[in-house]
Design a protein around this motif. Structure first.
Motif, PDB file in Angstrom:
ATOM      1  N   ALA A 119      -0.511  -6.792  -8.845  1.00  0.00           N
ATOM      2  CA  ALA A 119      -0.819  -8.192  -9.099  1.00  0.00           C
ATOM      3  C   ALA A 119      -0.449  -9.007  -7.876  1.00  0.00           C
ATOM      4  O   ALA A 119       0.026  -8.467  -6.888  1.00  0.00           O
ATOM      5  CB  ALA A 119      -0.029  -8.683 -10.306  1.00  0.00           C
ATOM      6  N   LYS A 120      -0.682 -10.280  -7.960  1.00  0.00           N
ATOM      7  CA  LYS A 120      -0.408 -11.155  -6.827  1.00  0.00           C
ATOM      8  C   LYS A 120       1.091 -11.165  -6.489  1.00  0.00           C
ATOM      9  O   LYS A 120       1.496 -11.085  -5.344  1.00  0.00           O
ATOM     10  CB  LYS A 120      -0.866 -12.572  -7.162  1.00  0.00           C
ATOM     11  N   GLN A 121       1.904 -11.174  -7.562  1.00  0.00           N
ATOM     12  CA  GLN A 121       3.347 -11.266  -7.345  1.00  0.00           C
ATOM     13  C   GLN A 121       3.941  -9.932  -6.895  1.00  0.00           C
ATOM     14  O   GLN A 121       5.043  -9.876  -6.397  1.00  0.00           O
ATOM     15  CB  GLN A 121       4.073 -11.701  -8.621  1.00  0.00           C
ATOM     16  N   GLY A 122       3.231  -8.820  -7.173  1.00  0.00           N
ATOM     17  CA  GLY A 122       3.781  -7.524  -6.808  1.00  0.00           C
ATOM     18  C   GLY A 122       3.100  -6.415  -7.582  1.00  0.00           C
ATOM     19  O   GLY A 122       1.956  -6.549  -8.009  1.00  0.00           O
ATOM     20  N   ILE A 123       3.842  -5.333  -7.829  1.00  0.00           N
ATOM     21  CA  ILE A 123       3.272  -4.202  -8.549  1.00  0.00           C
ATOM     22  C   ILE A 123       3.878  -4.154  -9.945  1.00  0.00           C
ATOM     23  O   ILE A 123       5.101  -4.272 -10.104  1.00  0.00           O
ATOM     24  CB  ILE A 123       3.576  -2.875  -7.821  1.00  0.00           C
ATOM     25  N   GLU A 124       2.994  -3.986 -10.943  1.00  0.00           N
ATOM     26  CA  GLU A 124       3.497  -3.883 -12.306  1.00  0.00           C
ATOM     27  C   GLU A 124       3.408  -2.443 -12.752  1.00  0.00           C
ATOM     28  O   GLU A 124       2.336  -1.839 -12.705  1.00  0.00           O
ATOM     29  CB  GLU A 124       2.653  -4.753 -13.235  1.00  0.00           C
ATOM     30  N   ASN A 126      11.764   3.940   3.027  1.00  0.00           N
ATOM     31  CA  ASN A 126      11.820   2.757   3.880  1.00  0.00           C
ATOM     32  C   ASN A 126      10.923   1.602   3.441  1.00  0.00           C
ATOM     33  O   ASN A 126      10.422   0.835   4.236  1.00  0.00           O
ATOM     34  CB  ASN A 126      11.502   3.113   5.334  1.00  0.00           C
ATOM     35  N   ILE A 127      10.757   1.506   2.150  1.00  0.00           N
ATOM     36  CA  ILE A 127      10.008   0.362   1.619  1.00  0.00           C
ATOM     37  C   ILE A 127      11.016  -0.714   1.266  1.00  0.00           C
ATOM     38  O   ILE A 127      12.083  -0.442   0.714  1.00  0.00           O
ATOM     39  CB  ILE A 127       9.182   0.774   0.377  1.00  0.00           C
ATOM     40  N   LYS A 128      10.661  -1.954   1.615  1.00  0.00           N
ATOM     41  CA  LYS A 128      11.591  -3.046   1.346  1.00  0.00           C
ATOM     42  C   LYS A 128      11.421  -3.536  -0.087  1.00  0.00           C
ATOM     43  O   LYS A 128      10.349  -3.975  -0.486  1.00  0.00           O
ATOM     44  CB  LYS A 128      11.348  -4.204   2.308  1.00  0.00           C
ATOM     45  N   VAL A 129      12.500  -3.403  -0.841  1.00  0.00           N
ATOM     46  CA  VAL A 129      12.450  -3.855  -2.243  1.00  0.00           C
ATOM     47  C   VAL A 129      13.127  -5.221  -2.341  1.00  0.00           C
ATOM     48  O   VAL A 129      14.320  -5.347  -2.134  1.00  0.00           O
ATOM     49  CB  VAL A 129      13.153  -2.850  -3.174  1.00  0.00           C
ATOM     50  N   TYR A 130      12.326  -6.240  -2.634  1.00  0.00           N
ATOM     51  CA  TYR A 130      12.885  -7.591  -2.724  1.00  0.00           C
ATOM     52  C   TYR A 130      13.314  -7.945  -4.148  1.00  0.00           C
ATOM     53  O   TYR A 130      14.182  -8.783  -4.350  1.00  0.00           O
ATOM     54  CB  TYR A 130      11.867  -8.635  -2.262  1.00  0.00           C
ATOM     55  N   GLU A 168       0.817  -1.209   0.000  1.00  0.00           N
ATOM     56  CA  GLU A 168       0.000   0.000   0.000  1.00  0.00           C
ATOM     57  C   GLU A 168       0.854   1.263   0.000  1.00  0.00           C
ATOM     58  O   GLU A 168       0.650   2.181  -0.794  1.00  0.00           O
ATOM     59  CB  GLU A 168      -0.916   0.016   1.245  1.00  0.00           C
ATOM     60  N   GLN A 169       1.864   1.246   0.860  1.00  0.00           N
ATOM     61  CA  GLN A 169       2.745   2.403   0.986  1.00  0.00           C
ATOM     62  C   GLN A 169       3.511   2.641  -0.309  1.00  0.00           C
ATOM     63  O   GLN A 169       3.657   3.774  -0.765  1.00  0.00           O
ATOM     64  CB  GLN A 169       3.721   2.152   2.134  1.00  0.00           C
ATOM     65  N   ALA A 170       3.965   1.572  -0.900  1.00  0.00           N
ATOM     66  CA  ALA A 170       4.708   1.673  -2.153  1.00  0.00           C
ATOM     67  C   ALA A 170       3.849   2.298  -3.241  1.00  0.00           C
ATOM     68  O   ALA A 170       4.297   3.161  -3.997  1.00  0.00           O
ATOM     69  CB  ALA A 170       5.190   0.291  -2.587  1.00  0.00           C
ATOM     70  N   LEU A 171       2.602   1.892  -3.293  1.00  0.00           N
ATOM     71  CA  LEU A 171       1.705   2.436  -4.317  1.00  0.00           C
ATOM     72  C   LEU A 171       1.578   3.946  -4.189  1.00  0.00           C
ATOM     73  O   LEU A 171       1.615   4.671  -5.175  1.00  0.00           O
ATOM     74  CB  LEU A 171       0.315   1.785  -4.198  1.00  0.00           C
ATOM     75  N   THR A 172       1.447   4.432  -2.953  1.00  0.00           N
ATOM     76  CA  THR A 172       1.332   5.868  -2.731  1.00  0.00           C
ATOM     77  C   THR A 172       2.592   6.584  -3.204  1.00  0.00           C
ATOM     78  O   THR A 172       2.524   7.626  -3.863  1.00  0.00           O
ATOM     79  CB  THR A 172       1.126   6.177  -1.222  1.00  0.00           C
ATOM     80  N   VAL A 173       3.734   6.020  -2.851  1.00  0.00           N
ATOM     81  CA  VAL A 173       4.998   6.638  -3.262  1.00  0.00           C
ATOM     82  C   VAL A 173       5.075   6.753  -4.783  1.00  0.00           C
ATOM     83  O   VAL A 173       5.376   7.816  -5.329  1.00  0.00           O
ATOM     84  CB  VAL A 173       6.189   5.806  -2.726  1.00  0.00           C
ATOM     85  N   ILE A 174       4.760   5.651  -5.450  1.00  0.00           N
ATOM     86  CA  ILE A 174       4.877   5.663  -6.917  1.00  0.00           C
ATOM     87  C   ILE A 174       3.905   6.656  -7.533  1.00  0.00           C
ATOM     88  O   ILE A 174       4.241   7.413  -8.439  1.00  0.00           O
ATOM     89  CB  ILE A 174       4.646   4.254  -7.491  1.00  0.00           C
ATOM     90  N   LYS A 175       2.685   6.691  -6.994  1.00  0.00           N
ATOM     91  CA  LYS A 175       1.684   7.613  -7.532  1.00  0.00           C
ATOM     92  C   LYS A 175       2.116   9.058  -7.355  1.00  0.00           C
ATOM     93  O   LYS A 175       1.799   9.910  -8.178  1.00  0.00           O
ATOM     94  CB  LYS A 175       0.330   7.364  -6.868  1.00  0.00           C
TER      95      LYS A 175
END
Ligand SMILES: Nc1ncnc2c1ncn2[C@@H]1O[C@H](COP(=O)(O)OP(=O)(O)OP(=O)(O)O)[C@@H](O)[C@H]1O
Ligand SMILES: [Mg+2]
Lengths: 315, 304
Positions: free
Chosen positions: B253-258, B277-281, B235-242
């Motif tokens: 998607a299920k595996q992550g964000i496209e 501070n988002i963990k990027v795997y 959720e946090q990552a989506l806000t950052v990207i937006k």
């Protein structure tokens, strides 16, 4: 760039590795044998050949004394008359069909069969490449189309030559076995410069064979052309065979009514008309026919070459 | 480097119809060049013109700088080809077929024939009549005849048609080897796009007889593309990207964000996420497949 010899070698491989070719050769051998056996079975020996020749002479004399005999025919009669008189004088029996030489001369009729076979081979060598699709791989080598076409034409003529040799060998062997070779020293009587001369029978047979080959060469060339133009084997074989068998008859019919018939191919293919017969149309001569044959020959070949060289290969 | 093959504004009219429109392209030594296009696009027609089976309405084809129209015998000398199906003389054996083609070029020895037979893996069946061959075996024999005279330009119209997976792999590896080690220029036309992607260095895509585009495999992987981000928390990552890319097309998607993003912008996006501070795997670049590209360029399954 490949030499024409290796291209011919390739064409030969494609001719003789096919089962059909060997079937033709077998059929040829069979025909010579059948021909000999039929001749042997049906031949009737004349009781007295001298009497028959004498009566022939009388008949000819009667014909010659008539008013309106065409000049060409008259010459022919006179020659035959002289030859017959010579026979009686020197006691030389006419060549009967049930002798070695007689059979060999009549074996020349089988050349019609060879013509048919050569038509099939020649037409096939171009048309089959198209229907098999092999033409594509054949034409993407560093050999010009002209060279490829030439190699095919030569291979077809070599095939004809080979068949002619086989025919000669087969008929000699069959003739010798069936009729024996007692009369092998018999001469051939020819009329030359006003006198009758004795000539070699072998030479005569070769001459007869050669004269019969005119049809062979012309029809092969014709079939070759049709197959290069239409790329269709059956059509080429059909047309050429039809022309071969119906052509002479149609031409003869036309020649009765029209003078221009002498320009037709089939008015000129039978060169024996100048040797022991009468020309189809009055005024035709050997050089004239030779010229006409040459013209047809050149036209057929030029057309074949022109079309084959230009054509898009979409097979 | 001089091109091995040059097509210069090649055009083909059949009747009133123009089948190939002013096609120009170049193929260089050492490359495998894919020739793609939907059915009826004009691939085979173009190949027929290159090898001189069809006349060229206008323009020219140069092989090693020699015009196929002006000096056919010389130009074709260094070309080996299969055009559509490799039709052979069925009443001859495979070996006799090769002998036939060997005789048509100077300097092809018996040893060379044996070598090529081994290369395409036909040793066991080479002395059988071709009519007993399977499609794949005929395809191999077709390849053998094309290689016989050591051509410098190889033109193969659908060479993998009819081959089994192992055969396709073998041929593919072999073609790549020929190009890389012996510097051959190879043109391959095919419908099998995934195949082509593995085999070719560059592609030309044609449609309705026109060149739609030429691309190299590297370019293909750099084009505008999707990136799959495996991050936590989502959720946090989506806000950052937006925040950074307000207009971006984002799907979770299920595996992550496209996300759709330029190749060059991937590092800065990563930095932004990390600084929040988002963990990027994982960051996975989803390259467009040739298939997608092909369908995009040719507008789907349309036949000429
Ligand atoms: N001889 C011909 N006469 C008329 N049109 C033709 C001829 N040969 C080909 N065409 C047309 O030219 C176009 C291109 O055909 P071509 O065989 O080059 O296509 P292709 O790209 O090889 O197709 P495929 O992928 O199906 O093999 C087609 O529309 C076809 O109908
Ligand atoms: Mg095609």
């Amino acid at each position: 760039m490949p030499s024409i010899l290796s291209l011919i070698q390739n064409e030969n491989m494609k001719i003789y590795r096919r089962i059909g070719t060997w079937f033709m050769i077998a059929l040829l051998a069979l025909s010579t044998l059948a021909g000999a056996l039929i001749t042997k079975a049906t031949h009737k020996e004349p009781k007295n050949w001298k009497a028959e020749v004498a009566s022939e002479i009388k008949e000819m004399e009667a014909q010659l004394s008539e008013e309106k005999v065409p000049k060409m025919y008259k010459n022919h009669l006179e020659q035959q008359l002289k030859i017959n008189e010579y026979r009686l004088e020197h006691n030389i029996k006419p060549v009967a069909s049930n002798t070695f030489w007689g059979y060999l001369v009549s074996s020349a009729d089988i050349i019609a069969l060879i013509t048919l076979f050569t038509i099939i081979v020649a037409a096939g060598s171009v048309a089959n490449e198209f229907s098999w699709g092999t033409i594509k791989l054949l034409l993407i080598r560093s050999a010009s189309r002209t060279k490829i076409l030439l190699s095919k034409y030569i291979a077809a003529l070599l095939f004809a030559l080979c068949m002619l040799l086989l025919l000669f060998v087969f008929s000699s062997v069959v003739g010798a076995i069936v009729f024996g070779i007692e009369n092998i020293r018999e001469p051939y009587l020819a009329y030359q410069n006003g006198t009758v001369v004795e000539k070699s029978m072998l030479l005569h047979v070769m001459q007869v064979y050669a004269l019969n080959c005119v049809d062979l060469v012309m029809m092969t060339t014709f079939a070759f052309m049709i197959s290069a133009v239409f790329r269709n084997h059956s059509l080429a074989v059909g047309l050429a065979t039809f022309a071969l068998f119906a052509g002479p008859q149609i031409t003869t019919l036309l020649a009765m009514k029209f003078d221009w018939a002498k320009y037709l191919l089939f008015a000129n293919t039978d060169l024996t008309q100048y040797i022991d017969g009468t020309p189809l149309v009055e005024g035709m001569t050997m050089p004239f026919s030779m010229m006409m044959l040459l013209i047809y020959f050149v036209i057929f070949n030029a057309l074949t070459w022109f079309i084959f060289r230009k054509r898009d290969i979409a097979a | 480097m001089n091109p091995l093959l040059q097509l210069k504004n090649v055009r083909k009219d059949i009747g009133k119809k123009t089948i190939i429109h002013d096609l120009s392209l170049e193929v260089f030594p050492g490359e495998v060049f894919g020739f793609l296009g939907p059915n009826g696009a004009g691939k085979t027609t173009t190949i027929r013109m290159i090898v001189g089976l069809m006349g060229i309405t206008s323009g020219d084809v140069l092989i090693n700088g020699i015009s196929i129209q002006k000096d056919f015998e010389k130009a074709i000398q260094h070309v080996g080809a299969i055009v559509e199906n490799p039709e052979m003389y069925k009443f001859l054996t495979g070996y006799q077929n090769l002998l036939h083609y060997a005789r048509m070029t100077k300097g092809v020895t018996k040893e060379r024939i044996d070598e090529v037979v081994k290369l395409v893996g036909l040793e066991k069946r080479i002395h059988d009549k071709v009519k007993t061959y399977s499609l794949g075996m005929r395809q191999r024999l077709g390849l053998a005849q094309a290689l016989l005279h050591r051509p410098s330009l190889l033109i193969l119209d659908e060479p993998t048609n009819g081959l089994d997976p192992a055969g396709i792999r073998e041929i593919r590896d072999y073609l790549r080897k020929l190009a890389k080690e012996e510097g051959l220029g190879i043109i391959v036309s095919s419908h099998l796009l995934s195949e082509m992607e593995m085999m070719c260095d560059r592609f030309a895509i044609i449609q309705h007889g026109r060149l739609v585009g030429i691309e190299s495999v590297q370019e293909l992987s750099k084009q505008a593309q999707k990136v799959l981000l495996t991050v936590k928390p989502v959720e946090q990552a989506l806000t950052v990207i937006k925040n950074i890319y307000p207009h971006m097309n984002i799907t979770s998607a299920k595996q992550g964000i496209e996300v759709s993003i330029d190749y060059e912008e991937i590092p800065s996006l990563n930095a932004a996420l990390v600084s929040e501070n988002i963990k990027v795997y994982g960051i996975q670049v989803l390259t467009k497949s040739l298939e997608e590209r092909f369908l995009e360029m040719t507008g789907g399954n349309e036949i000429a």
